[in-house]
Each structure stands twice: as C-alpha cells, then as structure tokens.
Motif scaffolding. Structure first.
Motif, PDB file in Angstrom:
ATOM      1  N   ILE A 145       0.827  -1.224   0.000  1.00 38.03           N
ATOM      2  CA  ILE A 145       0.000   0.000   0.000  1.00 38.03           C
ATOM      3  C   ILE A 145       0.858   1.269   0.000  1.00 38.03           C
ATOM      4  N   ALA A 146       2.093   1.159   0.478  1.00 38.62           N
ATOM      5  CA  ALA A 146       3.076   2.249   0.456  1.00 38.62           C
ATOM      6  C   ALA A 146       2.554   3.567   1.034  1.00 38.62           C
ATOM      7  N   PRO A 147       2.130   3.582   2.304  1.00 35.79           N
ATOM      8  CA  PRO A 147       1.619   4.839   2.872  1.00 35.79           C
ATOM      9  C   PRO A 147       2.739   5.810   3.248  1.00 35.79           C
ATOM     10  N   ARG A 148       2.510   7.100   3.020  1.00 30.28           N
ATOM     11  CA  ARG A 148       3.473   8.147   3.416  1.00 30.28           C
ATOM     12  C   ARG A 148       2.691   9.407   3.791  1.00 30.28           C
ATOM     13  N   PRO A 149       3.236  10.218   4.724  1.00 33.93           N
ATOM     14  CA  PRO A 149       2.619  11.542   4.934  1.00 33.93           C
ATOM     15  C   PRO A 149       2.849  12.393   3.686  1.00 33.93           C
ATOM     16  N   ILE A 150       1.926  13.279   3.362  1.00 33.10           N
ATOM     17  CA  ILE A 150       2.145  14.128   2.179  1.00 33.10           C
ATOM     18  C   ILE A 150       3.271  15.111   2.483  1.00 33.10           C
ATOM     19  N   GLU A 151       3.941  15.572   1.414  1.00 30.93           N
ATOM     20  CA  GLU A 151       5.102  16.445   1.640  1.00 30.93           C
ATOM     21  C   GLU A 151       4.702  17.824   2.149  1.00 30.93           C
ATOM     22  N   ALA A 152       3.657  18.402   1.543  1.00 34.88           N
ATOM     23  CA  ALA A 152       3.261  19.762   1.922  1.00 34.88           C
ATOM     24  C   ALA A 152       2.640  19.767   3.318  1.00 34.88           C
ATOM     25  N   GLU A 153       2.719  20.927   3.990  1.00 34.35           N
ATOM     26  CA  GLU A 153       2.034  21.059   5.282  1.00 34.35           C
ATOM     27  C   GLU A 153       1.037  22.204   5.172  1.00 34.35           C
ATOM     28  N   PRO A 154      -0.226  21.891   4.887  1.00 35.86           N
ATOM     29  CA  PRO A 154      -1.213  22.967   4.724  1.00 35.86           C
ATOM     30  C   PRO A 154      -1.426  23.719   6.039  1.00 35.86           C
ATOM     31  N   PRO A 155      -1.940  24.959   5.966  1.00 41.76           N
ATOM     32  CA  PRO A 155      -2.151  25.760   7.181  1.00 41.76           C
ATOM     33  C   PRO A 155      -2.964  25.021   8.243  1.00 41.76           C
ATOM     34  N   ARG A 156      -3.962  24.222   7.818  1.00 44.88           N
ATOM     35  CA  ARG A 156      -4.796  23.561   8.844  1.00 44.88           C
ATOM     36  C   ARG A 156      -3.958  22.597   9.687  1.00 44.88           C
ATOM     37  N   THR A 157      -2.918  21.978   9.076  1.00 47.85           N
ATOM     38  CA  THR A 157      -2.082  21.050   9.848  1.00 47.85           C
ATOM     39  C   THR A 157      -1.291  21.823  10.899  1.00 47.85           C
ATOM     40  N   ARG A 158      -0.790  23.010  10.488  1.00 49.40           N
ATOM     41  CA  ARG A 158      -0.011  23.835  11.438  1.00 49.40           C
ATOM     42  C   ARG A 158      -0.906  24.311  12.577  1.00 49.40           C
ATOM     43  N   ILE A 159      -2.112  24.720  12.225  1.00 50.26           N
ATOM     44  CA  ILE A 159      -3.033  25.240  13.257  1.00 50.26           C
ATOM     45  C   ILE A 159      -3.398  24.119  14.233  1.00 50.26           C
ATOM     46  N   LEU A 160      -3.568  22.916  13.704  1.00 46.16           N
ATOM     47  CA  LEU A 160      -3.874  21.776  14.584  1.00 46.16           C
ATOM     48  C   LEU A 160      -2.687  21.503  15.514  1.00 46.16           C
ATOM     49  N   ASP A 319      -6.376  32.784   9.209  1.00 49.93           N
ATOM     50  CA  ASP A 319      -5.240  31.979   8.727  1.00 49.93           C
ATOM     51  C   ASP A 319      -5.654  30.572   8.293  1.00 49.93           C
ATOM     52  N   LEU A 320      -6.935  30.240   8.458  1.00 53.46           N
ATOM     53  CA  LEU A 320      -7.412  28.946   7.935  1.00 53.46           C
ATOM     54  C   LEU A 320      -7.848  29.165   6.498  1.00 53.46           C
ATOM     55  N   VAL A 321      -6.943  28.936   5.593  1.00 51.11           N
ATOM     56  CA  VAL A 321      -7.272  29.231   4.190  1.00 51.11           C
ATOM     57  C   VAL A 321      -7.397  27.924   3.417  1.00 51.11           C
ATOM     58  N   ASP A 322      -8.027  28.012   2.254  1.00 48.08           N
ATOM     59  CA  ASP A 322      -8.176  26.819   1.412  1.00 48.08           C
ATOM     60  C   ASP A 322      -6.810  26.237   1.089  1.00 48.08           C
ATOM     61  N   ASP A 323      -6.759  24.937   0.964  1.00 50.30           N
ATOM     62  CA  ASP A 323      -5.521  24.315   0.504  1.00 50.30           C
ATOM     63  C   ASP A 323      -5.908  23.193  -0.435  1.00 50.30           C
ATOM     64  N   ASP A 324      -4.922  22.670  -1.148  1.00 50.17           N
ATOM     65  CA  ASP A 324      -5.260  21.601  -2.098  1.00 50.17           C
ATOM     66  C   ASP A 324      -4.846  20.238  -1.541  1.00 50.17           C
TER      67      ASP A 324
END
Ligand SMILES: Cc1cc2nc3c(=O)[nH]c(=O)nc-3n(C[C@H](O)[C@H](O)[C@H](O)COP(=O)(O)OP(=O)(O)OC[C@H]3O[C@@H](n4cnc5c(N)ncnc54)[C@H](O)[C@@H]3O)c2cc1C
Length: 496
Positions: A145-160, A319-324
């Motif tokens: 299945i090869a799971p990995r965390p995604i490379e980018a860190e969207p603002p919501r992850t930082r806020i969490l 600071d909670l903005v849309d992310d992809d």
C-alpha cells in the motif's frame, strides 16, 4: 449453542438452494467481498497458484462512474436511486456507513494507514496472535500500500499542531495511501448548492483536488487479477452451505435486467464481506437456513464502533485558508491520557451552507473524526424479519466523556465553536465508520467464533478475513490491522 435452544428457529433455506440446480462453477478458493480482507486473500491465493473467484456485490469504480456521480447521473448513496457506492448499512439501532464497490470501503476511506498500538493486544486476543507475530504481515501490507505523509504542510495542519501544543497533545502527520495527481487539480470550481456539494463529496472521496487515493483495485486486487483471479462484481452472496467438496456459495448476480442465481463451490471459502456483511450472512446461515448451525454462540457478540464520533468546528480564523491537500492530514494523539485521537478531516465540501462569509471574513466548517479504544462491546443479532439489529450499552461517562471534553478543549484552543457531534445528527444512535468484531478470533468456541487462523470453529476450510475478526477495537484507523490479519489468514488459506 445447545440443540434445545435452536428448537423453534425458522429454517427457511434460501430459494437458490431449493430451486432446480444449475451447475456450480468450482474453484480452489471462493472469496466473498473485495475490501481489505477479501483483496488481500484473493491476491495471496492467486499468487500461490490457486484458482480464485472473488464475489463482490458492488460494481467497479471507473473515472467515468465517478464523473457520473459528480454530475448526478448516477447516485452516490446506494438505495432507491439505484446502485451507489456509499451505503448506510441496514442495521437497526446503528448508524454505520460502509462502501459497496470492487475495492470495498477503500473507495470511501481517507487512506490513513497506521499500525495498531501494542496495547490493544490484551488477553482478549488468542494466545498465538501477538504484536510480534503480526509484524511481518504489517510489513507486507506496507510494501503493497506504500503509505506516506504528504510532503506539503497545509495551514490547517499547522493550526492543529499549535492547538495540540496548548492541549499537551502531539500532532502526528499521518501516513496516507495517496499520490499527488500528475495532471494537477481540475480547472474551475465545483459549483454551488446541491450540485457543488455532490461534486465536492466525490472529489473528497477520491482524495481531494490534488491527490488520488490508492484504492484496493489498484493494489491487491490488480495483482490478484494479474495472477489469474476472476473478479465478479454485482454478485451478492446470500448463502453458504457445506458440501462433500467443501462449500457451496450461492450469489445473486444483478448485472442484467433480471437478477440471476449463481452457484460456486470450493474446498476453501474466505468470508470478507465487512464486519456487518459477514455477521449478517453467518447469522442468516445459522438461524434462517440452518446451513451453518454449529457456529459458536459468540457470533454477533463483541461488536465495537471503535469509539467513533466527531464534531465540526465553526471558525472565522483568517489563517485557515483553502488548501489543495487531501481530506485528512493529521491527528492529535491523545492515546496516553484517553486512548483516543482527534483527526482533522478538512473543510466541509464546497457549497456547504456553513462555508460562507460573515462581513469580510470567511466562516468555515472544519470537520473532525474522533476514534479510540472504546471497549464497550455491543451485540449484533437478527430481528424476527431477518434484519440485522445492534444493541449497544448506554454510553455514559468514561470514554464518551473524555471524547466530548477533548473536542471542547480543541474548540477552545482553535478559537472556534463546537457544533453537535454526529450522534445527535444520527438521532442519538451509535455512529461508526469503523465497525469491528462480532466473529472474534479466540482460542476456543466458548470465547469466540473463529480460531486463531481465522477458520470458523466447526467448519474446516471456511475462513473469515475482515474487520469482524477483531477481538478488540483498534483505537486507530483499522484498515492496516485488518489487512495484516488478512495476510495472516491468507497464509492458512493457501497452506496445503
Ligand atoms: C468514510 C470512511 C473513512 C474511512 N477512513 C479510514 C482511514 O482513513 N483509515 C482506515 O484505516 N480506515 C478507514 N475507514 C474504515 C475502513 O475503510 C474499513 O475499516 C475497512 O474498509 C474494512 O475492511 P473490510 O475488509 O472489513 O470491509 P470492506 O472494506 O467494507 O469490504 C467489504 C466488501 O464486501 C462487500 N460485500 C458485503 N456483503 C457482501 C455479500 N453478501 N456478497 C458479496 N459482497 C459483499 C462490500 O460491498 C464490500 O466491498 C473509513 C471508513 C469510512 C466509511
């Protein structure tokens, strides 16, 4: 169960078994269901050179089918509108969402792929099954299945993560079975109103605008078919009956305008219809048809919702903005104090009424899933009309209290308003997207339904390989544990 307590039970053998016999197709292994348990077993049995057929009630998911769902020409929800991908499982007393497609609930899941915590291997697990014995199985799942965390860190992850620091909880970026889309996100927005909501939901199910999930039809099932397994979609299994050659499996095929009965035989059968599907089928075979009358009395007992709950935070933070990013990026790990996790599941899909503006500011609905090691078991049984019914003990204090408190803490730390948890939205029914247990693995039929190899007590060659096998909840998202258990069961299925 003693024979006396079976007296008076209805024995309506399935019509397919009574009607004129069409020749059954014979295989080495019949696999029922193509979710995590079924996909793993089909793959490993085909790799071992067995003649395998997989019977799946749902249909294959294709890009065209997703588009048809996004535009509304095919239903997303299964039901009166037709054959859909998402089903509210027909179980009284429970609000459970499951998938029905080739690849099972992997088409609905958020692709979080994490191993179980060592603490779940309590005395409820059979003696031979330990964290150590499952370790090679978990490695095989990770390799496929090869799971990995995604490379980018969207603002919501930082806020969490900031909120977690305030609450004294680590924020874990989660390994996901996701790939970034090569062709980039689609141009234009999803639209508004019901059409936008539908398109947004389909995008969410597929992995978000910029990611695509690796569903089981791209991994284990693709490998199974490459190695010769036959995968029949739109085949719903209704009965299993012992035969001298092993077992006969009766399915209803609904590909054409008129449903047809089909029969399959094999010395080994793997039942992997998902927790609720497997328990229902086994209860029917034991209590309505009498074809598997010796199944343990423990069938249906030890059912868990994995502590599922959730909540939505209404926030005006700039600071909670849309992310992809994908639907899920991280969770707050509250295992040590409370045995639970608060997992962010992104913003409500575009077009949702709460993702709007208040003056110059954008109001957003940030959704969370809560899950944990809630060891309050329920019971699944058949009602008089043959429908599955669930009874759970009332949930007061303890785990439920901690769950509510921690969501409140999170709302405070983020500066948001906590909206009603899903139990309220579901009319106070227990809610779950992680139904587990009911066919528990155990050392003896007094304690459970399946032996440590996944074989049903009293029925040699008849195996179970899905979430129903778990003797305890996982606490974490369970797909990797289920797949690892299926790897373990598959090794027994292919043994000479
Ligand atoms: C919205 C959502 C998000 C989730 N996110 C995650 C996550 O991020 N990480 C995680 O680990 N878990 C997640 N889960 C849970 C995870 O998807 C399930 O735990 C897992 O899929 C269960 O695997 P299974 O093999 O037991 O059953 P399933 O994957 O449900 O497969 C069972 C299959 O059997 C078929 N079937 C049922 N009855 C019959 C029958 N009579 N005849 C033929 N076929 C039949 C069904 O159609 C289905 O395809 C999520 C679940 C949902 C609903």
């Amino acid at each position: 169960m003693p024979p006396s307590s079976r007296m008076g039970r209805r024995r309506s053998r399935p019509a397919g078994i009574m009607m004129a016999r069409v020749r059954a197709r014979s295989f080495d292994v019949v696999v029922i269901g193509s979710g995590f348990g079924g996909a793993v077993c089909a793959c490993r049995a085909a790799e071992a050179g067995r003649r395998v057929v997989v019977l799946e009630r749902g249909r294959r998911m294709t890009p065209a089918r997703y588009t048809a769902m996004a535009t509304g020409s095919q239903p997303i929800m299964h039901g009166r509108g037709g054959a859909g991908l998402v089903e509210r499982a027909p179980v009284r007393g429970l609000f459970a969402i499951v998938g029905r497609a080739v690849g099972g609930t992997s088409h609905l899941y958020t692709a979080v792929t994490v191993p179980p915590r060592s603490e779940i291997f309590t005395s409820a697990w059979p003696s031979g099954l330990t964290e150590q014995s499952l370790a090679p199985c978990l490695e095989r799942v990770a390799a496929m299945i090869a799971p990995r965390p995604i490379e980018a860190e969207p603002p919501r992850t930082r806020i969490l993560a900031d909120a977690g620091r305030e609450m004294g909880a680590a924020c874990t970026r989660l390994p996901l079975a996701m790939t970034r889309r090569q062709d980039g996100p689609p141009a234009g927005d999803a639209g508004s109103g019901a059409a936008g909501l539908r398109a947004g939901l389909v995008e969410w199910l597929r992995g978000g605008p910029s990611y695509r999930k690796r569903t089981l039809d791209q991994t284990y099932l693709a490998q199974a078919e490459r190695r010769g397994a036959i995968l029949l979609d739109s085949h719903e299994v209704i009965a299993i009956e012992p035969r001298t050659c092993g077992y006969e499996v009766t399915a209803i095929e609904s590909c054409g305008a008129v449903p047809q009965r089909r029969r399959f035989t094999a010395p080994r059968v793997v039942l992997a219809a998902g927790t609720l599907g497997t328990v229902r089928l086994l209860l029917h075979c034991r209590e309505r048809f009498g074809t598997l009358s010796r199944l343990s009395d423990r069938l249906g007992h030890g059912f868990y919702t994995n502590g599922d709950s959730g909540g939505a935070l209404l926030t005006l933070r700039d600071d909670l903005v849309d992310d992809d990013g994908p639907p899920v990026t991280a969770w707050l790990d509250l295992w040590a104090p409370d045995r639970l996790f608060l997992m962010e599941t992104g913003f409500a899909p575009l077009g949702a009424p709460c993702s709007d503006r208040v003056g110059a500011r954008r109001r957003r609905l940030w959704t969370f899933a809560v899950m944990g090691f809630d060891q309050t078991p329920g019971v699944l049984r058949l009602d008089g009309d043959g429908e599955l019914a669930c009874s759970m003990p009332p949930r007061a204090g303890g785990f439920s209290g901690a769950r509510r408190e921690r969501m409140r803490d999170l709302a405070r730390a983020i500066g948001a308003r906590l909206l009603a948890p899903p139990e309220l939205l579901a009319g106070h029914l227990p809610v779950t997207v992680h139904p587990l247990g009911g066919v528990a693995l155990a050392d003896s039929p007094r304690a459970g339904v399946a032996s440590p190899s996944g074989e049903l007590f009293g029925y040699p060659g008849l195996y179970v390989a899905d979430g129903s096998l778990l003797p305890t909840p996982t606490g974490v998202a369970p797909s990797m544990t289920i797949a690892a258990l299926a790897e373990h069961v598959a090794a027994h299925v292919v043994a000479p």
